[in-house]
Write a protein that holds these residues in place. Structure first.
Motif, PDB file in Angstrom:
ATOM      1  N   VAL A   1       0.830  -1.203   0.000  1.00 31.90           N
ATOM      2  CA  VAL A   1       0.000   0.000   0.000  1.00 31.90           C
ATOM      3  C   VAL A   1       0.867   1.257   0.000  1.00 31.90           C
ATOM      4  CG1 VAL A   1      -1.778   1.271   1.259  1.00 31.90           C
ATOM      5  CG2 VAL A   1      -1.895  -1.212   1.122  1.00 31.90           C
ATOM      6  N   MET A   2       1.974   1.244   0.735  1.00 34.97           N
ATOM      7  CA  MET A   2       2.860   2.401   0.785  1.00 34.97           C
ATOM      8  C   MET A   2       3.448   2.693  -0.595  1.00 34.97           C
ATOM      9  SD  MET A   2       6.175   2.994   3.278  1.00 34.97           S
ATOM     10  CE  MET A   2       7.006   1.549   2.617  1.00 34.97           C
ATOM     11  N   ASP A   3       3.892   1.659  -1.297  1.00 39.81           N
ATOM     12  CA  ASP A   3       4.466   1.850  -2.629  1.00 39.81           C
ATOM     13  C   ASP A   3       3.394   2.292  -3.622  1.00 39.81           C
ATOM     14  OD1 ASP A   3       6.721   1.392  -4.628  1.00 39.81           O
ATOM     15  OD2 ASP A   3       5.199   0.015  -5.403  1.00 39.81           O
ATOM     16  N   ARG A   4       2.189   1.759  -3.518  1.00 39.54           N
ATOM     17  CA  ARG A   4       1.120   2.122  -4.446  1.00 39.54           C
ATOM     18  C   ARG A   4       0.703   3.577  -4.248  1.00 39.54           C
ATOM     19  NH1 ARG A   4      -2.625  -0.058  -7.794  1.00 39.54           N
ATOM     20  NH2 ARG A   4      -4.677   0.940  -7.848  1.00 39.54           N
ATOM     21  N   MET A   5       0.587   4.021  -3.000  1.00 38.80           N
ATOM     22  CA  MET A   5       0.218   5.410  -2.737  1.00 38.80           C
ATOM     23  C   MET A   5       1.253   6.367  -3.318  1.00 38.80           C
ATOM     24  SD  MET A   5      -2.673   5.577  -0.780  1.00 38.80           S
ATOM     25  CE  MET A   5      -2.544   6.948   0.341  1.00 38.80           C
ATOM     26  N   TYR A   6       2.526   6.025  -3.195  1.00 44.94           N
ATOM     27  CA  TYR A   6       3.587   6.891  -3.703  1.00 44.94           C
ATOM     28  C   TYR A   6       3.574   6.953  -5.233  1.00 44.94           C
ATOM     29  CZ  TYR A   6       8.304   8.529  -4.793  1.00 44.94           C
ATOM     30  OH  TYR A   6       9.372   9.207  -5.315  1.00 44.94           O
ATOM     31  N   CYS A   7       3.411   5.793  -5.892  1.00 45.74           N
ATOM     32  CA  CYS A   7       3.414   5.764  -7.356  1.00 45.74           C
ATOM     33  C   CYS A   7       2.212   6.515  -7.929  1.00 45.74           C
ATOM     34  CB  CYS A   7       3.428   4.320  -7.845  1.00 45.74           C
ATOM     35  SG  CYS A   7       4.952   3.422  -7.450  1.00 45.74           S
ATOM     36  N   LYS A   8       1.041   6.338  -7.315  1.00 41.93           N
ATOM     37  CA  LYS A   8      -0.148   7.035  -7.795  1.00 41.93           C
ATOM     38  C   LYS A   8      -0.022   8.547  -7.590  1.00 41.93           C
ATOM     39  CE  LYS A   8      -2.756   3.669  -9.258  1.00 41.93           C
ATOM     40  NZ  LYS A   8      -3.241   3.580 -10.648  1.00 41.93           N
ATOM     41  N   ARG A   9       0.611   8.964  -6.498  1.00 43.70           N
ATOM     42  CA  ARG A   9       0.778  10.399  -6.247  1.00 43.70           C
ATOM     43  C   ARG A   9       1.705  11.015  -7.287  1.00 43.70           C
ATOM     44  NH1 ARG A   9       1.759   9.862  -1.438  1.00 43.70           N
ATOM     45  NH2 ARG A   9       4.027   9.945  -1.383  1.00 43.70           N
ATOM     46  N   LEU A  10       2.800  10.333  -7.633  1.00 44.38           N
ATOM     47  CA  LEU A  10       3.691  10.844  -8.678  1.00 44.38           C
ATOM     48  C   LEU A  10       3.010  10.853 -10.042  1.00 44.38           C
ATOM     49  CD1 LEU A  10       7.150   9.215  -7.832  1.00 44.38           C
ATOM     50  CD2 LEU A  10       6.351  11.526  -7.328  1.00 44.38           C
ATOM     51  N   LYS A  11       2.189   9.855 -10.302  1.00 46.92           N
ATOM     52  CA  LYS A  11       1.484   9.795 -11.579  1.00 46.92           C
ATOM     53  C   LYS A  11       0.514  10.950 -11.737  1.00 46.92           C
ATOM     54  CE  LYS A  11      -1.372   6.629 -14.311  1.00 46.92           C
ATOM     55  NZ  LYS A  11      -2.036   5.291 -14.328  1.00 46.92           N
ATOM     56  N   GLY A  12      -0.194  11.301 -10.652  1.00 46.67           N
ATOM     57  CA  GLY A  12      -1.138  12.407 -10.729  1.00 46.67           C
ATOM     58  C   GLY A  12      -0.463  13.761 -10.853  1.00 46.67           C
ATOM     59  N   GLN A  13       0.752  13.902 -10.308  1.00 47.68           N
ATOM     60  CA  GLN A  13       1.453  15.176 -10.397  1.00 47.68           C
ATOM     61  C   GLN A  13       1.939  15.483 -11.813  1.00 47.68           C
ATOM     62  OE1 GLN A  13       4.566  14.871  -7.482  1.00 47.68           O
ATOM     63  NE2 GLN A  13       3.172  15.116  -5.723  1.00 47.68           N
ATOM     64  N   LYS A  14       2.029  14.486 -12.670  1.00 47.71           N
ATOM     65  CA  LYS A  14       2.487  14.690 -14.050  1.00 47.71           C
ATOM     66  C   LYS A  14       1.355  15.109 -14.987  1.00 47.71           C
ATOM     67  CE  LYS A  14       6.168  11.248 -13.573  1.00 47.71           C
ATOM     68  NZ  LYS A  14       6.714   9.956 -14.089  1.00 47.71           N
TER      69      LYS A  14
ATOM     70  N   PHE B   1      -8.213  13.503  -7.717  1.00 49.54           N
ATOM     71  CA  PHE B   1      -7.342  12.321  -7.766  1.00 49.54           C
ATOM     72  C   PHE B   1      -6.117  12.499  -6.870  1.00 49.54           C
ATOM     73  CE2 PHE B   1      -3.847   9.848  -9.501  1.00 49.54           C
ATOM     74  CZ  PHE B   1      -4.424   8.601  -9.707  1.00 49.54           C
ATOM     75  N   GLY B   2      -5.537  13.713  -6.896  1.00 49.26           N
ATOM     76  CA  GLY B   2      -4.375  13.965  -6.037  1.00 49.26           C
ATOM     77  C   GLY B   2      -4.725  13.956  -4.566  1.00 49.26           C
ATOM     78  N   ASN B   3      -5.946  14.389  -4.219  1.00 51.61           N
ATOM     79  CA  ASN B   3      -6.342  14.376  -2.805  1.00 51.61           C
ATOM     80  C   ASN B   3      -6.493  12.959  -2.265  1.00 51.61           C
ATOM     81  OD1 ASN B   3      -6.406  17.178  -2.801  1.00 51.61           O
ATOM     82  ND2 ASN B   3      -8.592  17.295  -3.256  1.00 51.61           N
ATOM     83  N   CYS B   4      -6.807  12.019  -3.134  1.00 56.49           N
ATOM     84  CA  CYS B   4      -6.956  10.630  -2.687  1.00 56.49           C
ATOM     85  C   CYS B   4      -5.628  10.017  -2.282  1.00 56.49           C
ATOM     86  CB  CYS B   4      -7.602   9.798  -3.784  1.00 56.49           C
ATOM     87  SG  CYS B   4      -9.300  10.276  -4.180  1.00 56.49           S
ATOM     88  N   TYR B   5      -4.544  10.457  -2.899  1.00 56.41           N
ATOM     89  CA  TYR B   5      -3.229   9.863  -2.644  1.00 56.41           C
ATOM     90  C   TYR B   5      -2.252  10.848  -2.015  1.00 56.41           C
ATOM     91  CZ  TYR B   5      -5.001   6.231  -5.748  1.00 56.41           C
ATOM     92  OH  TYR B   5      -5.755   5.248  -6.314  1.00 56.41           O
ATOM     93  N   LYS B   6      -2.755  11.882  -1.366  1.00 54.50           N
ATOM     94  CA  LYS B   6      -1.862  12.845  -0.731  1.00 54.50           C
ATOM     95  C   LYS B   6      -1.342  12.357   0.610  1.00 54.50           C
ATOM     96  CE  LYS B   6      -5.484  15.536   1.598  1.00 54.50           C
ATOM     97  NZ  LYS B   6      -6.106  16.882   1.728  1.00 54.50           N
ATOM     98  N   TYR B   7      -1.975  11.360   1.183  1.00 53.75           N
ATOM     99  CA  TYR B   7      -1.537  10.833   2.472  1.00 53.75           C
ATOM    100  C   TYR B   7      -0.391   9.849   2.266  1.00 53.75           C
ATOM    101  CZ  TYR B   7      -6.159  12.649   3.568  1.00 53.75           C
ATOM    102  OH  TYR B   7      -7.258  13.447   3.687  1.00 53.75           O
ATOM    103  N   ILE B   8       0.441   9.737   3.263  1.00 56.69           N
ATOM    104  CA  ILE B   8       1.599   8.850   3.179  1.00 56.69           C
ATOM    105  C   ILE B   8       1.556   7.856   4.327  1.00 56.69           C
ATOM    106  CG2 ILE B   8       3.023  10.585   2.026  1.00 56.69           C
ATOM    107  CD1 ILE B   8       4.411  11.076   4.702  1.00 56.69           C
TER     108      ILE B   8
END
Length: 241
Positions: free
Chosen positions: A37-50, A140-147
């Motif tokens: 879950v930690m790795d997925r949250m990080y990858c999705k957050r970087l994907k949304g920032q692009k 989308f970014g708000n969903c994955y802003k937590y770490i």
């Protein structure tokens, strides 16, 4: 929340992701789930920032695909943001201020249907402004802003003063361990058959509801006299040997 997906693939996807971890002891299983879950949250957050878009790319592709059908629809204005969208004998009423269409596709999916897109294009407005807020990039970014904070290994944990806690004794149950998820009664899959109870069987030769074709006297082969095979393992006779 608007969504046009009927099936619930979220549970199935998560179950596939932890299929190897759930076979392990509870602490090890939770640790692997945490890392996943930690790795997925990080990858999705970087994907949304692009994404330099107002809406998510999948919604934009859906809108671009539907634009090819706009030329077939004729729009007639009726009032303030009220339109009749018609194609030959098909007519749909669209209310842009209420964000509704008679086909109910807009209300269900949150994305303007082809009828709503025709009315929006009639006003020379941007279709992406009428997409539900669930599909904008900011949401989308708000969903994955937590770490999820990382944790040290078990060797870095403080030592416990006192008697060490031992794992429970391992017990082996009968049969092969089950891997697949247990399904409820409504999810069980099986062959869908229709019972022939009460149905009238007709002969294909006489066309009468008296008997089957195999037992008909008018058949060239005549009624079958072969004995029925018994279910079970075949036992060799002396002649077979």
């Amino acid at each position: 929340m608007c969504c046009d997906a009927i099936e619930n693939g979220l549970c199935e996807s998560f179950n596939v992701a932890i299929v190897d971890a759930r076979k392990k002891p509870i602490i090890t299983m939770l640790e692997e789930i945490r890392r996943f879950v930690m790795d997925r949250m990080y990858c999705k957050r970087l994907k949304g920032q692009k994404w330099n878009l107002v809406v998510c790319p999948s919604i934009r592709r859906k809108i671009v695909d539907m634009r090819t059908h706009l030329r077939y629809w004729h729009v007639i204005a009726s009032g303030v943001q009220q339109f009749d969208v018609r194609l030959v004998h098909e007519v749909y009423v669209v209310y842009l201020n209420q964000r509704t269409c008679a086909c109910r596709g807009w209300q269900l999916s949150g994305t303007p249907c082809v009828h709503a897109m025709a009315a929006i294009s009639y006003l020379n407005e941007n279709v992406e402004d009428y997409v539900a807020t669930w599909f904008i990039t900011q949401r989308f970014g708000n969903c994955y802003k937590y770490i999820i904070k990382p944790l040290n290994g078990s060797e870095m944990c403080p030592s416990n003063i006192g008697q060490n806690m031992l794992p429970p004794k391992r017990r082996r149950f009968l049969g092969r361990p089950k891997v697949n998820r247990k399904k409820v009664a409504s999810e069980k899959e099986g062959r869908c058959t229709i019972s022939k109870k009460g149905a009238i069987t007709k002969c294909n030769i006489r066309r009468e509801p008296c008997h089957k074709k195999i037992k008909c006297l008018l058949s060239k082969e005549g009624p079958s006299t072969k004995p029925k095979k018994k279910k079970g393992k075949h036992v060799l006779d002396v002649e077979d040997e």
